[in-house]
Enzyme design. Structure first.
Site, PDB file in Angstrom:
ATOM      1  N   ASP A   1       0.846  -1.195   0.000  1.00  0.00           N
ATOM      2  CA  ASP A   1       0.000   0.000   0.000  1.00  0.00           C
ATOM      3  C   ASP A   1       0.878   1.241   0.000  1.00  0.00           C
ATOM      4  OD1 ASP A   1       0.811  -0.848   2.501  1.00  0.00           O
ATOM      5  OD2 ASP A   1      -1.166  -0.808   3.403  1.00  0.00           O
TER       6      ASP A   1
ATOM      7  N   GLU B   1      -5.577   3.528   3.729  1.00  0.00           N
ATOM      8  CA  GLU B   1      -6.031   4.194   4.951  1.00  0.00           C
ATOM      9  C   GLU B   1      -7.425   4.788   4.787  1.00  0.00           C
ATOM     10  OE1 GLU B   1      -4.610   3.978   7.706  1.00  0.00           O
ATOM     11  OE2 GLU B   1      -2.568   3.359   7.233  1.00  0.00           O
TER      12      GLU B   1
END
Length: 379
Positions: A73, A132
């Site tokens: 990520d 996130e």
């Protein structure tokens, strides 16, 4: 510890990326940095696609019969950095406070090793945006780009400040919880503080609502299961002598089963309906980003743990499940695989403004994962 030239390269990459954290689906500089680095590698050995602000790279195998997937990520968090690093964030109010800078540098290191020493099978490296929030995994796996190179198995890591460098922690089955954001808006009738009988006070309504939400876990969730409802922020009113016309609650829901998540949401909606009736107000609920549980494939996870024990000097720990959330769970719902914790021994934890992971974890992880992918993809 003697640091080699190659190790220095990926530590520097981590520092470069640490300086340019960007929020979900805004990772334009990060994407360009990743692309620039990948384009420096031998171009005949890989294919590349972009998806929104993400990047997918397929390293071509010598004689592929399957595709191995590895995900990293790439987004940062809206946190003002307090590390004191000489390479601190140059983006005010944003920081790589969850270790995604390490995730990317490790992935680029493994990618480099596999490009330079191809294995039999194809390997797809997935640089995923918006972990996130608002959540990049689910829309990414639904994209044509991802489907074109959909892996047959997939895995990922997450840094763990509580474990020392040279330690891996994971488990078969459930590793991370189902998570959902929670936003509740209340609207009543404001007025003068001296005439409360002419109003519908939303500060009072919000206060009742918070206490009632806490009863859901204790009275509606199986005691042998686990769930959390946390209201982390309440806003309402304007000044001390005006009764509030609106109030807003912001929080999070976390459960260890998908069934409990649905049950908790049903009860939240019932409680909110009761608040509307009791306080003659209107309410709306928004669950924001929702992440599916990270459920590790038992056979692949056991094989990975055995590989570490038998063929490396890395310590492997069988950990407990955690109430943290990760949208990698959506990828594992579609494709067998696993996630694991990587020890980085930091005094400060994840999402902390002073998080300082030990960079020795970067070359250690690159070495381990290169060996594991080669083990899985070479016949």
């Amino acid at each position: 510890m003697v640091v080699t030239y190659m190790e220095n390269v990926f530590i520097q990459i981590r520092r470069d990326l640490h300086q340019i954290p960007e929020l979900g689906f805004q990772e334009t500089r990060t994407q360009q940095y990743i692309l620039n680095y990948i384009y420096s590698l031998p171009k005949e050995r890989y294919e590349i696609q972009t998806w929104r602000t993400g990047v997918l790279v397929k390293v071509l195998g010598r004689n592929p019969i399957k595709t191995i997937g590895y995900r990293a990520d790439i987004d940062g968090l809206p946190i003002e950095e307090e590390t004191g690093y000489s390479f601190a964030s140059s983006h005010q109010g944003m920081m790589h406070a969850c270790g995604h800078d390490l995730h990317m540098s490790i992935a680029l290191g493994v990618l480099t090793e596999i490009v330079n020493c191809p294995i039999d099978d194809d390997v797809v490296f997935i640089f995923q945006p918006a972990e996130e929030g608002p959540g990049g995994a689910q829309p990414m796996i639904e994209s044509e780009e991802f489907k074109r190179w959909k892996p047959d198995l997939i895995f990922a890591l997450h840094i763990a400040p509580e474990y020392p460098v040279g330690t891996i922690a994971t488990k078969k089955g459930l590793l991370f919880a189902n998570t959902s954001e929670l936003f509740i808006d209340l609207k009543g009738k404001g007025g003068h503080a001296a005439y409360p009988h002419q109003t519908n006070d939303m500060v009072v309504a919000a206060s009742y609502l918070v206490t009632q939400l806490q009863s859901i876990v204790s009275r509606n969730v199986n005691p042998l299961d686990a769930a959390v409802i946390t209201v982390g922020k309440i806003t309402g009113g304007t000044v001390q002598n005006i009764i509030a016309e609106t109030a807003r609650l912001e929080g999070t829901i976390r459960t260890l089963s998908a069934e409990s998540m649905e049950k908790v949401k049903e009860r939240i909606e019932a409680v909110v309906q009761g608040i509307q009736a009791s306080f003659q107000c209107k309410a709306s609920i928004d669950y924001g980003s929702m992440y599916y549980q990270v459920f590790n494939h038992e056979e692949l996870t056991a094989e990975f743990m055995d590989f570490i024990r038998e063929d490396t000097d890395v310590q492997v720990i069988e950990c407990k499940e955690a109430m943290t959330g990760e949208d990698f769970g959506y990828m594992l719902r579609e494709t067998p695989g696993f996630m694991f914790w990587l020890g980085v021994e930091s005094e400060y934890g994840l999402h902390h403004a002073k998080l300082q992971p030990n960079e020795a974890a970067i070359p250690a992880a690159i070495s381990l994962l290169t060996r594991y992918i080669s083990f899985k993809g070479t016949r």
